[in-house]
Motif scaffolding. Structure first.
Motif, PDB file in Angstrom:
ATOM      1  N   LYS A 223       0.819  -1.202   0.000  1.00 44.85           N
ATOM      2  CA  LYS A 223       0.000   0.000   0.000  1.00 44.85           C
ATOM      3  C   LYS A 223       0.855   1.256   0.000  1.00 44.85           C
ATOM      4  N   ASP A 224       2.077   1.160   0.489  1.00 51.16           N
ATOM      5  CA  ASP A 224       2.971   2.313   0.560  1.00 51.16           C
ATOM      6  C   ASP A 224       3.998   2.236  -0.568  1.00 51.16           C
ATOM      7  N   PRO A 225       4.537   3.389  -0.998  1.00 52.16           N
ATOM      8  CA  PRO A 225       5.516   3.391  -2.099  1.00 52.16           C
ATOM      9  C   PRO A 225       6.814   2.697  -1.714  1.00 52.16           C
ATOM     10  N   ILE A 226       7.507   2.190  -2.743  1.00 54.62           N
ATOM     11  CA  ILE A 226       8.763   1.470  -2.552  1.00 54.62           C
ATOM     12  C   ILE A 226       9.965   2.340  -2.911  1.00 54.62           C
ATOM     13  N   ALA A 227       9.861   3.129  -3.978  1.00 56.23           N
ATOM     14  CA  ALA A 227      10.972   3.960  -4.468  1.00 56.23           C
ATOM     15  C   ALA A 227      10.609   5.431  -4.302  1.00 56.23           C
TER      16      ALA A 227
ATOM     17  N   VAL B 259       3.729   8.861  -8.814  1.00 59.89           N
ATOM     18  CA  VAL B 259       2.995  10.068  -8.439  1.00 59.89           C
ATOM     19  C   VAL B 259       4.009  11.191  -8.269  1.00 59.89           C
ATOM     20  N   SER B 260       3.713  12.362  -8.826  1.00 53.21           N
ATOM     21  CA  SER B 260       4.586  13.528  -8.703  1.00 53.21           C
ATOM     22  C   SER B 260       4.000  14.496  -7.680  1.00 53.21           C
ATOM     23  N   LEU B 261       4.851  15.003  -6.804  1.00 53.25           N
ATOM     24  CA  LEU B 261       4.459  15.925  -5.742  1.00 53.25           C
ATOM     25  C   LEU B 261       5.359  17.145  -5.806  1.00 53.25           C
ATOM     26  N   HIS B 262       4.759  18.325  -6.008  1.00 51.36           N
ATOM     27  CA  HIS B 262       5.531  19.562  -6.106  1.00 51.36           C
ATOM     28  C   HIS B 262       4.679  20.721  -5.597  1.00 51.36           C
ATOM     29  N   PRO B 263       5.297  21.851  -5.238  1.00 50.30           N
ATOM     30  CA  PRO B 263       4.552  22.968  -4.630  1.00 50.30           C
ATOM     31  C   PRO B 263       3.596  23.674  -5.577  1.00 50.30           C
ATOM     32  N   GLN B 264       3.714  23.469  -6.888  1.00 54.46           N
ATOM     33  CA  GLN B 264       2.851  24.189  -7.824  1.00 54.46           C
ATOM     34  C   GLN B 264       1.424  23.625  -7.872  1.00 54.46           C
ATOM     35  N   THR B 265       1.154  22.547  -7.175  1.00 58.32           N
ATOM     36  CA  THR B 265      -0.178  21.953  -7.116  1.00 58.32           C
ATOM     37  C   THR B 265      -0.731  22.110  -5.706  1.00 58.32           C
ATOM     38  N   ALA B 266      -2.055  22.291  -5.608  1.00 55.26           N
ATOM     39  CA  ALA B 266      -2.692  22.476  -4.310  1.00 55.26           C
ATOM     40  C   ALA B 266      -2.440  21.265  -3.416  1.00 55.26           C
ATOM     41  N   LEU B 267      -2.218  21.532  -2.140  1.00 56.84           N
ATOM     42  CA  LEU B 267      -1.911  20.463  -1.197  1.00 56.84           C
ATOM     43  C   LEU B 267      -3.094  19.512  -1.035  1.00 56.84           C
ATOM     44  N   GLU B 268      -4.310  20.061  -0.972  1.00 59.62           N
ATOM     45  CA  GLU B 268      -5.495  19.222  -0.804  1.00 59.62           C
ATOM     46  C   GLU B 268      -5.674  18.265  -1.984  1.00 59.62           C
ATOM     47  N   HIS B 269      -5.387  18.753  -3.175  1.00 60.48           N
ATOM     48  CA  HIS B 269      -5.512  17.903  -4.364  1.00 60.48           C
ATOM     49  C   HIS B 269      -4.534  16.734  -4.305  1.00 60.48           C
ATOM     50  N   GLN B 270      -3.304  16.980  -3.841  1.00 62.51           N
ATOM     51  CA  GLN B 270      -2.331  15.910  -3.754  1.00 62.51           C
ATOM     52  C   GLN B 270      -2.690  14.916  -2.660  1.00 62.51           C
ATOM     53  N   ILE B 271      -3.286  15.408  -1.571  1.00 63.53           N
ATOM     54  CA  ILE B 271      -3.723  14.503  -0.507  1.00 63.53           C
ATOM     55  C   ILE B 271      -4.804  13.560  -1.014  1.00 63.53           C
ATOM     56  N   GLU B 272      -5.776  14.112  -1.737  1.00 61.69           N
ATOM     57  CA  GLU B 272      -6.831  13.280  -2.298  1.00 61.69           C
ATOM     58  C   GLU B 272      -6.275  12.296  -3.320  1.00 61.69           C
ATOM     59  N   GLY B 273      -5.278  12.726  -4.109  1.00 63.67           N
ATOM     60  CA  GLY B 273      -4.676  11.824  -5.071  1.00 63.67           C
ATOM     61  C   GLY B 273      -3.936  10.673  -4.416  1.00 63.67           C
ATOM     62  N   LEU B 274      -3.233  10.952  -3.310  1.00 66.07           N
ATOM     63  CA  LEU B 274      -2.532   9.891  -2.600  1.00 66.07           C
ATOM     64  C   LEU B 274      -3.499   8.904  -1.962  1.00 66.07           C
ATOM     65  N   ARG B 275      -4.668   9.401  -1.543  1.00 70.61           N
ATOM     66  CA  ARG B 275      -5.657   8.523  -0.928  1.00 70.61           C
ATOM     67  C   ARG B 275      -6.332   7.629  -1.961  1.00 70.61           C
ATOM     68  N   SER B 276      -6.490   8.115  -3.174  1.00 74.17           N
ATOM     69  CA  SER B 276      -7.248   7.388  -4.190  1.00 74.17           C
ATOM     70  C   SER B 276      -6.377   6.531  -5.093  1.00 74.17           C
ATOM     71  N   THR B 277      -5.060   6.521  -4.901  1.00 77.86           N
ATOM     72  CA  THR B 277      -4.163   5.719  -5.737  1.00 77.86           C
ATOM     73  C   THR B 277      -3.206   4.934  -4.863  1.00 77.86           C
ATOM     74  N   GLU B 278      -2.687   3.869  -5.417  1.00 75.65           N
ATOM     75  CA  GLU B 278      -1.670   3.054  -4.760  1.00 75.65           C
ATOM     76  C   GLU B 278      -0.413   3.105  -5.620  1.00 75.65           C
ATOM     77  N   ALA B 279       0.442   4.071  -5.325  1.00 74.31           N
ATOM     78  CA  ALA B 279       1.647   4.302  -6.130  1.00 74.31           C
ATOM     79  C   ALA B 279       2.835   3.579  -5.506  1.00 74.31           C
ATOM     80  N   GLU B 280       3.667   3.001  -6.361  1.00 77.52           N
ATOM     81  CA  GLU B 280       4.893   2.358  -5.905  1.00 77.52           C
ATOM     82  C   GLU B 280       6.095   3.283  -5.996  1.00 77.52           C
ATOM     83  N   VAL B 281       5.950   4.426  -6.652  1.00 78.59           N
ATOM     84  CA  VAL B 281       7.054   5.368  -6.828  1.00 78.59           C
ATOM     85  C   VAL B 281       6.551   6.766  -6.500  1.00 78.59           C
ATOM     86  N   LEU B 282       7.320   7.493  -5.705  1.00 75.98           N
ATOM     87  CA  LEU B 282       7.047   8.896  -5.411  1.00 75.98           C
ATOM     88  C   LEU B 282       8.148   9.742  -6.035  1.00 75.98           C
TER      89      LEU B 282
END
Length: 608
Positions: free
Chosen positions: A278-282, A311-334
Motif C-alpha cells: 500500500k505504501d511506495p517502494i521507491a 505520483v509527482s508531488l511539487h509545490p505548484q499543485t494544491a496540497l489538498e488535491h495531492q492529498i486526495e490523489g494519494l488517498r485514491s491511488t496506490e503508487a509504488e514510486v514517489l
C-alpha cells in the motif's frame, strides 16, 4: 454477424473479463475507481457510467453539492475547526480513515490467528502456518507464482518486518533482449530487461544500428552497444545494493533515465507474487516541478508493461488535491520535491516506512536553495537500510557533512570521467603547516585518538595509514606504540621478502594491526580503496604523488580524510597544492597562502 458468432464473441469477452479480474492491475484499478466514486472525484469518462443528466442537472454537478454537505457534516461531528492548510475537512477524513484502517488491521490479525488455530485443530491444510523464514523467502523470490496467498493479518505483519530485510541485489543484463523488425522484445527476462527494451523502443537509450548488427554477427555482448559505459557502471553499482555516489553527471536527462531503470529493477527484485504494497517502494527527490514531470513521464513507459504507477508531488499543485490523489491511488514510486514532501509528512498524508530505494538528484542545487534540513528530515523518515543514490555535479567542502548523513556505510562511486575533482569527491583534504616535530607528533596523536573513538562507534573506515621517510620509521612507530596502539611497518625490507610484506598487509586488513606505517616507495603495494584515513607525515616531493594518493584512497567510503603536514620545505609546491585544493573545492589555509607568497618572493629575488 449472425447470432451464433455474436454469442461466441460474448462468450470470449466474458472469459477474458473473468481472466483479467484475477490480476493485480485490474484489482488496483477497480479499487481506485471505487475510492474516486465515493470521494466524489470521478473522471470525465466516468461521469455517464453511474448517472444520467436531467433537465434540472444537465451536467451532473449534483454530486459536488452532496460532497460539500458531507464534508460539513464530518467537520461538525468531529468538532475540529482549527485544521491546518486552509481548514479543510480533508485532514479530518484522513485521520478517521487511518484510525479505521488500524482497527480493521487489528481485527484482521485476530481473525486470521483464530482461523489458523481452527485449521490446526481440524487438521486441514487449507491455510498452513508459515514461519518467518518462509515468508521472507516468498518475499524475495523472483521466479514462479506463489502457492500460498497471505491473509490480511499475515500481510500487515509481513510489511512491518520488511523494513528490516537486507538490501536487494540484482544484476543488469540484456541476454533475453532481441531486435526484430526494428522493435526490441524480451522473452523470459526480468524487470530490468523488459524496461530496457521499452526504453529502446521509445528511443530513450542510445542504440547504434551498426554496432548492434556487428554485435550479432561477431557474438559481442549487447552491453557493448546498448547504452554507454557509464550506464552499465551505474547499473552494476546499483545492483550491488550498496549506496551509490554519482559525480560529474554528463546530462540530467541521461541520469534520470538510468536511475529510473535502476529503480524498476529494484522494484522488480523486491516484488513478490500475490503480495501487494500500500505504501511506495521507491522515492525520487528532485529540484523542481519540471524535474518531477520528466521523471514521471519516464515511468509512464512501464505502466502498461510492469504495472508501475508513479505520483509527482511539487509545490505548484494544491496540497489538498495531492492529498486526495494519494488517498485514491496506490503508487509504488514517489517523485517529489523535498519541501512539498516534508509538508505531506508533517500531516501524515504519506508514509515512507516501506521505502527501500531513494534517489537524490542534484544535491548541490538543493543545498544552495536551503533544502538541507528538508533532505535530512526525509532521510530520517525512511528505513535505516534504504539504498540511497546521491548525485551532483560538484561536491564542495560545505556539502560533506550532509552527504555523509545521507550516505551511510559502504558506497560505490560512479564517475563520468576519471578526473581529480570527481575522484576526490567528499574526501576532506586537511593541510597543516607545522615546523617542529613535537607539534607533528601531538597532531598525529590527536588524529589517532579521534579515529579510534569513531571506530568504536562504527562510523570510521579502515585505517589509518601513516606515510613518512625511512629515517623516521622507528621514531614514529615508538611514539604510536607508547599511545597503546598496535602498529606495524611496511618498508622495502618487508617487500623484498614477499611473505613478510603480505603478512603485514593481511594483518592490517583483518584489524590485527590498528596503524600501518609505510614509506612512499611501498604505497603501490597497498590497496587504498578501503583506507579512509591517510596521514602524510611529511609532504611528498612531488604534487603528482599527492594526486595519486588522493585518487586512490577511500573508493568505498564517504568518510575519507587526507592529512598533510607541511613545513618550509613544502614552499616550492605550495602554489601547486593551492591549485589542487581550488580544483577540488576545498578550503585553503591562510598559512599555506603565506607560504606560497613567500616562495614567490624568493623566486623573484633569485631571478632579479
Amino acid at each position: 454477424m449472425g447470432k451464433a458468432e455474436e454469442y461466441q464473441a460474448k462468450k470470449r469477452n466474458k472469459a477474458a473479463r473473468k481472466r483479467l479480474s484475477n490480476t493485480v492491475d485490474f484489482t488496483h484499478g477497480v479499487q481506485a475507481a471505487k475510492r474516486r466514486r465515493k470521494a466524489g472525484r470521478r473522471r470525465i469518462c466516468e461521469g455517464m457510467c453511474y448517472s444520467l443528466p436531467t433537465p434540472k442537472d444537465p451536467f451532473n454537478d449534483s454530486y459536488k453539492e452532496n460532497l460539500a454537505k458531507k464534508k460539513v457534516k464530518e467537520a461538525r461531528r468531529d468538532g475540529d475547526n482549527d485544521l491546518p492548510y486552509g481548514k479543510t475537512a480533508t485532514k479530518v477524513g484522513l485521520n478517521q480513515e487511518k484510525k479505521a484502517r488500524a482497527e480493521k488491521s487489528k481485527a484482521n490479525v485476530k481473525s486470521s490467528s483464530a482461523e489458523s488455530n481452527k485449521f490446526e485443530k481440524s487438521g486441514s491444510n487449507t491455510l498452513p502456518k508459515r514461519s518467518e523464514a518462509e515468508m521472507r523467502q516468498a518475499f524475495v523470490t523472483r521466479s514462479g507464482p506463489s502457492n500460498h496467498v497471505l491473509s490480511n493479518g499475515e500481510n500487515d505483519a509481513f510489511q512491518r518486518q520488511a523494513i528490516h530485510f537486507a538490501k536487494y541485489k540484482w544484476k543488469p543484463s540484456c541476454e533475453n533482449c532481441s531486435k526484430n523488425n526494428n522493435s526490441w522484445t524480451c522473452v523470459g527476462g526480468d524487470a530490468f530487461e523488459v524496461a530496457l527494451c521499452a526504453l529502446l523502443n521509445a528511443d530513450m537509450v542510445k542504440n547504434e544500428e551498426y554496432e548492434v548488427n556487428a554485435a550479432v554477427e561477431q557474438k559481442v555482448p549487447f552491453e557493448k552497444c546498448i547504452g554507454s559505459k557509464w550506464d552499465w557502471l551505474f547499473w552494476e553499482a546499483c545492483g550491488t545494493g550498496s549506496n551509490v555516489l554519482v559525480t560529474g553527471r554528463a546530462a540530467i536527462a541521461i541520469f534520470q533515465i538510468s536511475s529510473v531503470l535502476a529503480a524498476v529493477a529494484h522494484i522488480g527484485t523486491r516484488r513478490a507474487p500475490q503480495i501487494q504494497f500500500k505504501d511506495p517502494i521507491a522515492l525520487f527527490l528532485v529540484q523542481s516541478k519540471e524535474h518531477t514531470l520528466q521523471v514521471r513521464s519516464i515511468f509512464r513507459v512501464f505502466k502498461s508493461l510492469l504495472g508501475l504507477h508513479a505520483v509527482s508531488l511539487h509545490p505548484q499543485t494544491a496540497l489538498e488535491h495531492q492529498i486526495e490523489g494519494l488517498r485514491s491511488t496506490e503508487a509504488e514510486v514517489l517523485v517529489a520535491t523535498p519541501e512539498r514532501l516534508c509538508e505531506l509528512l508533517s500531516i501524515n498524508a504519506v508514509s515512507l516506512t516501506n521505502i527501500s530505494f531513494m534517489v537524490v538528484d542534484g544535491v548541490e542545487e538543493m543545498v544552495s536553495c536551503g533544502l538541507a534540513d528538508d533532505l535530512l528530515q526525509v532521510k530520517g523518515r525512511v528505513p535505516d537500510n534504504v539504498q540511497v543514490v546521491l548525485s551532483s555535479g560538484h561536491f564542495p567542502h560545505s556539502m560533506h557533512d550532509i552527504c555523509r548523513k545521507l550516505l551511510e556505510g559502504p558506497i560505490r562511486r560512479v564517475m563520468s570521467n576519471i578526473s581529480l575533482p570527481q575522484s576526490c569527491a567528499c574526501i576532506c583534504q586537511n593541510v597543516h603547516f607545522m615546523v617542529s616535530y613535537d607539534k607533528r607528533q601531538q597532531k598525529l596523536k590527536n588524529i589517532l585518538r579521534d579515529h579510534m573513538e569513531s571506530r568504536e562507534n562504527g562510523a570510521s573506515p579502515q585505517g589509518p595509514v601513516v606515510l613518512c621517510r625511512r629515517q623516521l620509521l622507528s621514531q614514529v612507530k615508538d611514539m604510536i606504540q607508547e599511545e597503546g596502539y598496535s602498529v606495524d611497518v611496511l618498508s622495502d625490507d618487508n617487500i623484498k621478502t614477499n611473505q613478510s610484506g603480505n603478512l603485514v598487509l593481511e594483518q592490517f586488513r583483518n584489524g590485527q594491526v590498528e596503524v600501518l606505517i609505510a614509506t612512499e616507495d611501498c604505497v603501490s603495494q597497498i590497496d587504498l580503496a578501503d583506507i579512509g584515513i591517510i596521514v602524510l607525515y611529511e609532504f611528498p616531493a612531488s604534487i603528482e604523488f599527492y594526486q595519486q594518493i588522493l585518487m586512490r584512497m577511500a573508493r568505498n567510503t564517504i568518510n575519507g580524510v587526507l592529512y598533510s603536514f607541511c613545513s618550509g620545505a613544502t614552499a616550492p609546491l605550495a602554489s601547486q597544492l593551492i591549485a589542487v585544493l581550488q580544483e577540488c573545492h576545498q578550503p585553503i589555509p591562510s598559512s599555506l597562502r603565506m607560504l606560497a607568497d613567500a616562495a614567490q618572493v624568493v623566486e623573484q629575488s633569485k631571478g632579479s
